[in-house]
Design a protein around this motif. Structure first.
Motif, PDB file in Angstrom:
ATOM      1  N   THR A  89      35.683  17.433  27.767  1.00 33.49           N
ATOM      2  CA  THR A  89      35.533  18.159  29.028  1.00 33.49           C
ATOM      3  C   THR A  89      36.544  19.285  29.071  1.00 33.49           C
ATOM      4  O   THR A  89      37.631  19.181  28.482  1.00 33.49           O
ATOM      5  N   TRP A  90      36.189  20.365  29.744  1.00 31.22           N
ATOM      6  CA  TRP A  90      37.101  21.482  29.963  1.00 31.22           C
ATOM      7  C   TRP A  90      37.065  21.824  31.437  1.00 31.22           C
ATOM      8  O   TRP A  90      35.985  21.882  32.038  1.00 31.22           O
ATOM      9  N   GLY A  91      38.233  22.062  32.030  1.00 33.10           N
ATOM     10  CA  GLY A  91      38.278  22.342  33.453  1.00 33.10           C
ATOM     11  C   GLY A  91      37.890  21.115  34.245  1.00 33.10           C
ATOM     12  O   GLY A  91      38.111  19.978  33.828  1.00 33.10           O
ATOM     13  N   SER A  92      37.296  21.330  35.409  1.00 29.68           N
ATOM     14  CA  SER A  92      36.843  20.221  36.238  1.00 29.68           C
ATOM     15  C   SER A  92      35.505  19.721  35.713  1.00 29.68           C
ATOM     16  O   SER A  92      34.657  20.499  35.304  1.00 29.68           O
ATOM     17  N   SER A  93      35.341  18.392  35.724  1.00 32.46           N
ATOM     18  CA  SER A  93      34.065  17.818  35.300  1.00 32.46           C
ATOM     19  C   SER A  93      33.804  16.561  36.111  1.00 32.46           C
ATOM     20  O   SER A  93      34.741  15.880  36.528  1.00 32.46           O
ATOM     21  N   PRO A  94      32.526  16.230  36.331  1.00 33.65           N
ATOM     22  CA  PRO A  94      32.207  15.079  37.180  1.00 33.65           C
ATOM     23  C   PRO A  94      32.609  13.744  36.570  1.00 33.65           C
ATOM     24  O   PRO A  94      32.937  12.804  37.292  1.00 33.65           O
ATOM     25  N   ARG A  95      32.553  13.608  35.231  1.00 35.06           N
ATOM     26  CA  ARG A  95      32.794  12.326  34.584  1.00 35.06           C
ATOM     27  C   ARG A  95      33.734  12.527  33.410  1.00 35.06           C
ATOM     28  O   ARG A  95      33.676  13.542  32.705  1.00 35.06           O
ATOM     29  N   PRO A  96      34.631  11.585  33.127  1.00 38.61           N
ATOM     30  CA  PRO A  96      35.617  11.737  32.062  1.00 38.61           C
ATOM     31  C   PRO A  96      35.025  11.418  30.694  1.00 38.61           C
ATOM     32  O   PRO A  96      33.941  10.822  30.586  1.00 38.61           O
ATOM     33  N   PRO A  97      35.732  11.793  29.598  1.00 37.11           N
ATOM     34  CA  PRO A  97      35.288  11.410  28.256  1.00 37.11           C
ATOM     35  C   PRO A  97      35.117   9.895  28.145  1.00 37.11           C
ATOM     36  O   PRO A  97      35.902   9.122  28.697  1.00 37.11           O
ATOM     37  N   GLY A  98      34.078   9.491  27.436  1.00 35.58           N
ATOM     38  CA  GLY A  98      33.761   8.076  27.308  1.00 35.58           C
ATOM     39  C   GLY A  98      32.668   7.626  28.252  1.00 35.58           C
ATOM     40  O   GLY A  98      32.077   6.559  28.051  1.00 35.58           O
ATOM     41  N   SER A  99      32.373   8.407  29.294  1.00 28.62           N
ATOM     42  CA  SER A  99      31.296   8.051  30.216  1.00 28.62           C
ATOM     43  C   SER A  99      29.968   8.055  29.469  1.00 28.62           C
ATOM     44  O   SER A  99      29.726   8.911  28.611  1.00 28.62           O
ATOM     45  N   MET A 100      29.104   7.103  29.799  1.00 24.28           N
ATOM     46  CA  MET A 100      27.863   6.927  29.048  1.00 24.28           C
ATOM     47  C   MET A 100      26.638   6.896  29.948  1.00 24.28           C
ATOM     48  O   MET A 100      26.720   6.484  31.103  1.00 24.28           O
ATOM     49  N   LEU A 101      25.535   7.332  29.374  1.00 21.78           N
ATOM     50  CA  LEU A 101      24.239   7.264  30.026  1.00 21.78           C
ATOM     51  C   LEU A 101      23.208   6.856  28.981  1.00 21.78           C
ATOM     52  O   LEU A 101      23.206   7.376  27.861  1.00 21.78           O
ATOM     53  N   ALA A 102      22.342   5.913  29.333  1.00 28.09           N
ATOM     54  CA  ALA A 102      21.225   5.529  28.469  1.00 28.09           C
ATOM     55  C   ALA A 102      19.943   6.050  29.087  1.00 28.09           C
ATOM     56  O   ALA A 102      19.740   5.950  30.299  1.00 28.09           O
ATOM     57  N   LEU A 103      19.079   6.632  28.267  1.00 32.25           N
ATOM     58  CA  LEU A 103      17.810   7.195  28.723  1.00 32.25           C
ATOM     59  C   LEU A 103      16.674   6.582  27.917  1.00 32.25           C
ATOM     60  O   LEU A 103      16.676   6.664  26.681  1.00 32.25           O
ATOM     61  N   ARG A 104      15.726   5.962  28.596  1.00 33.01           N
ATOM     62  CA  ARG A 104      14.551   5.397  27.933  1.00 33.01           C
ATOM     63  C   ARG A 104      13.459   6.460  27.864  1.00 33.01           C
ATOM     64  O   ARG A 104      13.426   7.402  28.658  1.00 33.01           O
ATOM     65  N   GLU A 105      12.543   6.293  26.939  1.00 29.66           N
ATOM     66  CA  GLU A 105      11.544   7.324  26.697  1.00 29.66           C
ATOM     67  C   GLU A 105      10.669   7.612  27.906  1.00 29.66           C
ATOM     68  O   GLU A 105      10.159   8.722  28.075  1.00 29.66           O
ATOM     69  N   ASP A 106      10.520   6.626  28.793  1.00 27.25           N
ATOM     70  CA  ASP A 106       9.682   6.846  29.976  1.00 27.25           C
ATOM     71  C   ASP A 106      10.436   7.504  31.121  1.00 27.25           C
ATOM     72  O   ASP A 106       9.897   7.671  32.219  1.00 27.25           O
TER      73      ASP A 106
END
Length: 336
Positions: free
Chosen positions: A30-47
């Motif tokens: 991340t650079w500057g302000s960001s909503p979530r810190p490094p290490g934050s994760m999101l999983a996305l399913r194909e649907d």
């Protein structure tokens, strides 16, 4: 309620074990302000179904548009991990809802191996700290036991993320304040153990999802085995119970140790622990008391908010105002 990281990995594991295409997005820089810190994760399913978060929502929407079939998209590709960056320009930052000047970089893993995900989740469920390393050239993943929490490392070729079991909280005393604090801690992903040898208090406990014990507090602390991801909070208002717990906790690795009480009671407690039990000033410097951030609270729910905020600040390495500043704040409330 478990930690958000474990929730994301568990859902992703379930999807992949059942053969559903999915991707894992991890914030790596991340650079500057960001909503979530490094290490934050999101999983996305194909649907288009998602678990977790990497932003306030706009980046999630973009990932869905790019990689899901929900709106006629191409679906999850079968290729090596890919780095994507959001918020490089002011227009793009505005488009993706990033704060002014904010930029974040994601590493996308396509169709992570189901067997390794299952092994990772089972290892975390057993309370083990794990470093998950991903090789970007081919998506190879290695899981290794870690000895201590560590920052996210990404050099463009390999990503290393240390994942741990849930943060843990040991509460001494099953009163009203403990019920409010336990509720807030659950929503923050803490695994909670409640100790109270007074059966009338323990039998009245109403919050589900919490381990309870009627052991004496010092024995409960020993059995709890506080580590760097643990906190101990004494809330019984009974020195015979609170002091015993604190004596054991002060010699543990707990990142936070606190006890309820007024400034006078807290001073008396420190004097008891030093005079009768030989605690050093260095040891007592780890004790938070009066517990919580001073916000003028009088009711159990508000006090619980102040305590939870102080615990989270300690967890995140944030230093808070000293008791002298608290005294200033109290004086400022007095009518002129």
């Amino acid at each position: 309620m478990e930690s958000i990281d474990l929730t994301v990995l568990r859902e992703l594991k379930d999807w992949r074990v059942s053969g559903r295409p999915a991707l894992l997005a991890t914030v790596v820089h991340t650079w500057g302000s960001s909503p979530r810190p490094p290490g934050s994760m999101l999983a996305l399913r194909e649907d288009g179904r998602i678990s977790g978060s990497v932003s306030g929502g706009c980046i999630e929407d973009d990932l869905i548009d790019r990689y899901s079939r929900a709106n006629g998209g191409p679906g999850i590709p079968g290729r090596a991990p890919q780095v994507v960056r959001y918020g490089v320009s002011a227009d793009e930052a505005h488009r993706f809802g990033l704060p002014c000047g904010g930029t974040l970089e994601l590493l996308l893993e396509f169709n992570p191996d189901a067997v390794l995900l299952d092994e990772l989740v089972r290892t975390l469920d057993h309370g083990t700290l794990v470093t998950r390393s991903l090789r970007c050239t081919d998506g190879h993943v290695a899981l290794n036991k870690a000895v201590a929490p560590a920052e996210v490392e990404f050099d463009g070729r390999q990503l290393s993320v240390t994942l741990g079991p849930a943060y843990r909280m040991l509460l001494i005393g099953a009163g009203t304040l403990a019920q409010y604090l336990a509720t807030m801690a659950l929503f923050n992903g803490f695994d909670i153990t409640l100790c109270d040898p007074r059966r009338e208090y323990l039998d009245a406990w109403t919050i589900p999802g919490i381990k309870t014990t009627a052991d004496m507090p010092d024995d409960a602390v020993v059995a709890f085995r506080p580590d760097l991801r643990s906190c101990v909070v004494a809330l019984s208002h009974d020195p015979k119970l609170d002091d015993l717990a604190l004596l054991e906790a002060l010699h543990s690795q707990a990142f936070y140790i606190g006890a309820i009480g007024s400034r006078r009671n807290s001073a008396n407690r420190r004097n008891r622990l030093a005079t009768h039990f030989g605690e050093s000033q260095e040891s007592l410097s780890r004790l938070h008391g009066p517990v919580g951030i001073y916000i003028g609270s009088k009711t159990p729910p508000e006090i619980a908010v102040s305590v939870m905020a102080e615990i989270l600040a300690a967890k995140n390495g944030v230093k808070l105002p000293s008791t002298i500043q608290v005294e200033d704040a109290k004086n400022a409330l007095q009518p002129a």
